[in-house]
Design an enzyme around this catalytic site. Structure first.
Site, PDB file in Angstrom:
ATOM      1  N   LYS A 163       0.857  -1.185   0.000  1.00  0.00           N
ATOM      2  CA  LYS A 163       0.000   0.000   0.000  1.00  0.00           C
ATOM      3  C   LYS A 163       0.894   1.236   0.000  1.00  0.00           C
ATOM      4  O   LYS A 163       1.703   1.428   0.909  1.00  0.00           O
ATOM      5  CB  LYS A 163      -0.917   0.007   1.222  1.00  0.00           C
ATOM      6  CG  LYS A 163      -1.862   1.210   1.268  1.00  0.00           C
ATOM      7  CD  LYS A 163      -2.775   1.133   2.479  1.00  0.00           C
ATOM      8  CE  LYS A 163      -3.717   2.321   2.559  1.00  0.00           C
ATOM      9  NZ  LYS A 163      -4.580   2.266   3.767  1.00  0.00           N
ATOM     10  N   ARG A 192     -10.989   9.643   1.500  1.00  0.00           N
ATOM     11  CA  ARG A 192     -10.927  10.314   2.804  1.00  0.00           C
ATOM     12  C   ARG A 192     -12.112  11.243   2.992  1.00  0.00           C
ATOM     13  O   ARG A 192     -12.611  11.407   4.109  1.00  0.00           O
ATOM     14  CB  ARG A 192      -9.593  11.038   2.951  1.00  0.00           C
ATOM     15  CG  ARG A 192      -8.427  10.058   3.084  1.00  0.00           C
ATOM     16  CD  ARG A 192      -7.067  10.726   3.080  1.00  0.00           C
ATOM     17  NE  ARG A 192      -6.012   9.705   3.139  1.00  0.00           N
ATOM     18  CZ  ARG A 192      -4.751   9.916   2.803  1.00  0.00           C
ATOM     19  NH1 ARG A 192      -4.372  11.116   2.382  1.00  0.00           N
ATOM     20  NH2 ARG A 192      -3.857   8.943   2.888  1.00  0.00           N
ATOM     21  N   LYS A 198       1.094  10.101   5.798  1.00  0.00           N
ATOM     22  CA  LYS A 198       1.210   8.697   6.199  1.00  0.00           C
ATOM     23  C   LYS A 198       2.479   8.044   5.652  1.00  0.00           C
ATOM     24  O   LYS A 198       2.552   6.823   5.525  1.00  0.00           O
ATOM     25  CB  LYS A 198      -0.040   7.932   5.737  1.00  0.00           C
ATOM     26  CG  LYS A 198      -1.334   8.520   6.303  1.00  0.00           C
ATOM     27  CD  LYS A 198      -2.539   7.622   6.047  1.00  0.00           C
ATOM     28  CE  LYS A 198      -3.803   8.190   6.690  1.00  0.00           C
ATOM     29  NZ  LYS A 198      -4.960   7.284   6.610  1.00  0.00           N
ATOM     30  N   LYS A 222      -2.208  -1.503  -3.676  1.00  0.00           N
ATOM     31  CA  LYS A 222      -3.054  -0.315  -3.612  1.00  0.00           C
ATOM     32  C   LYS A 222      -2.170   0.927  -3.701  1.00  0.00           C
ATOM     33  O   LYS A 222      -1.186   1.019  -2.961  1.00  0.00           O
ATOM     34  CB  LYS A 222      -3.834  -0.314  -2.295  1.00  0.00           C
ATOM     35  CG  LYS A 222      -4.777   0.864  -2.114  1.00  0.00           C
ATOM     36  CD  LYS A 222      -5.519   0.778  -0.771  1.00  0.00           C
ATOM     37  CE  LYS A 222      -6.449   1.977  -0.608  1.00  0.00           C
ATOM     38  NZ  LYS A 222      -7.151   1.961   0.679  1.00  0.00           N
ATOM     39  N   SER A 268     -10.234   5.438  -4.945  1.00  0.00           N
ATOM     40  CA  SER A 268     -11.218   6.499  -5.172  1.00  0.00           C
ATOM     41  C   SER A 268     -10.772   7.518  -6.210  1.00  0.00           C
ATOM     42  O   SER A 268     -11.573   7.981  -7.018  1.00  0.00           O
ATOM     43  CB  SER A 268     -11.525   7.206  -3.852  1.00  0.00           C
ATOM     44  OG  SER A 268     -10.340   7.746  -3.269  1.00  0.00           O
ATOM     45  N   TYR A 316     -15.193   0.490  -7.183  1.00  0.00           N
ATOM     46  CA  TYR A 316     -16.499   1.138  -7.017  1.00  0.00           C
ATOM     47  C   TYR A 316     -17.361   0.972  -8.267  1.00  0.00           C
ATOM     48  O   TYR A 316     -18.563   1.225  -8.218  1.00  0.00           O
ATOM     49  CB  TYR A 316     -16.300   2.628  -6.702  1.00  0.00           C
ATOM     50  CG  TYR A 316     -15.427   2.847  -5.486  1.00  0.00           C
ATOM     51  CD1 TYR A 316     -15.950   2.721  -4.202  1.00  0.00           C
ATOM     52  CD2 TYR A 316     -14.078   3.139  -5.615  1.00  0.00           C
ATOM     53  CE1 TYR A 316     -15.151   2.901  -3.087  1.00  0.00           C
ATOM     54  CE2 TYR A 316     -13.268   3.313  -4.504  1.00  0.00           C
ATOM     55  CZ  TYR A 316     -13.807   3.186  -3.240  1.00  0.00           C
ATOM     56  OH  TYR A 316     -13.014   3.347  -2.135  1.00  0.00           O
TER      57      TYR A 316
END
Length: 332
Positions: free
Chosen positions: A202, A212, A225, A256, A282, A321
């Site tokens: 990731k 988010r 992060k 990811k 996303s 999605y």
């Protein structure tokens, strides 16, 4: 593979592309609804379908509406649904205790889906960011995201999800040693059949922004992060992380984001041979859906082309999605 070709004109490669029937016969990569895991966002309330502005066509759903979504997914042939909670800001704390509350949104939705659609697989997310007042995947102490204390909390979170009926636990936190700790705890609690789909590779990506927004973490996040998610420039490191997670008991692995990291998908598939998934995140979704909505591209064709790319790169499946829209197209 070294292809053997007769010289032109004995070989005319366009022969294999001449008609739809012939193209279908020789197509190397195919996709079906069985390749998809559908990520959905769940929120409090009843009868709620709340659009997410940065993700056209995606909504936050109350538990009753998530059950309807799972019913639709099962009817379309989608084998799994993945739950992400939009947590009330009042429940976000430094100790993240809502993460392992047996009655939190994710666990309530899991139980409701299992009662209504027992045959669909439910995947849940293990990380503290939906519950953390700081917006991070782990505990923050003196500005540092601490590892071992976070892993202890992740174990409690995963056990609560397994108790609620989750089939697949998806650790997305990127803490060291969490797969081994989770596998040991699940075995010890009698959840030996619960799968671990590890977000092993990731990356610290700019493509997560709309997600988010969707879970309400954008305003809460302090800093970045990069101390626990991977540098986008690193490939060998991803292989080390995947090897570690498989050695600790991961059943499946995740890369990811997806399309910007198809090379990682290919390397992982060829090196390890474990079930390999990608997350079409996303930002990837928003670019395709947003451009399609504006008529800048053919949205349906771009959707299907993007999903095919994951299978071509060696993925066994993809979190997307687009799952219901793509399934409807594939089902005719």
């Amino acid at each position: 593979m070294q292809p053997t070709l007769a010289p032109y004109p004995a070989t005319r490669l366009r022969r294999l592309r001449r008609t739809p029937a012939i193209r279908a016969l020789v197509q190397e990569t195919t996709i079906s609804p069985a390749d998809f895991i559908w990520p959905v966002f769940v929120r409090d309330g009843e009868g709620v379908v709340e659009p997410i502005a940065s993700m056209p066509g995606v909504n936050r759903l109350s538990v009753d509406k998530v059950v309807e979504a799972a019913t639709e997914a099962h009817a379309l042939g989608i084998p799994a649904i993945c739950l992400f909670p939009y947590t009330d800001p009042a429940l976000k704390t430094e100790d993240c205790a809502e993460a392992w509350n047996p009655d939190n949104l994710s666990n309530r939705a899991t139980r409701a889906i299992k009662q209504a659609v027992p045959d669909i697989a439910i995947m849940t997310d293990v990380a503290l960011d939906p519950y953390n007042i700081n917006g991070h995947d782990g505990f923050v102490e003196a500005g540092e995201i601490v590892n071992d204390r976070t892993v202890e909390a992740l174990v409690k979170q995963a056990l609560s999800q397994a108790d609620a009926g989750a089939d697949i636990i998806g650790p997305s936190d990127m803490m060291d040693g969490r797969i081994g700790a989770l596998r040991s705890a699940l075995e010890g609690a009698g959840h030996q059949n619960v799968l671990l789909l590890s977000y092993a590779a990731k990356y610290a990506s700019a493509f997560y922004g709309p997600f988010r927004d969707a879970v309400g973490a954008s305003g809460a996040l302090q800093g970045d992060k990069k101390t626990y998610q991977q540098d986008p420039g690193n490939s060998d490191e991803a292989m080390r992380l995947i090897a570690r997670d498989l050695a600790e008991g991961a059943d499946m692995i995740m890369v990811k984001p997806g399309m910007p990291y198809l090379d990682i998908c290919r390397r992982a598939h060829e090196m390890f041979g474990a079930p390999t998934f990608a997350y079409q995140v996303s930002g990837e979704y928003a670019m395709i859906a947003g451009a399609g909505e504006r008529g800048w591209i053919d949205g349906d064709k771009a959707m299907m082309e993007s999903l095919t790319s994951f299978k071509r790169a060696g993925c066994d499946g993809v979190l997307t999605y687009f799952a219901p829209a793509a399934a409807r197209l594939l089902n005719g």
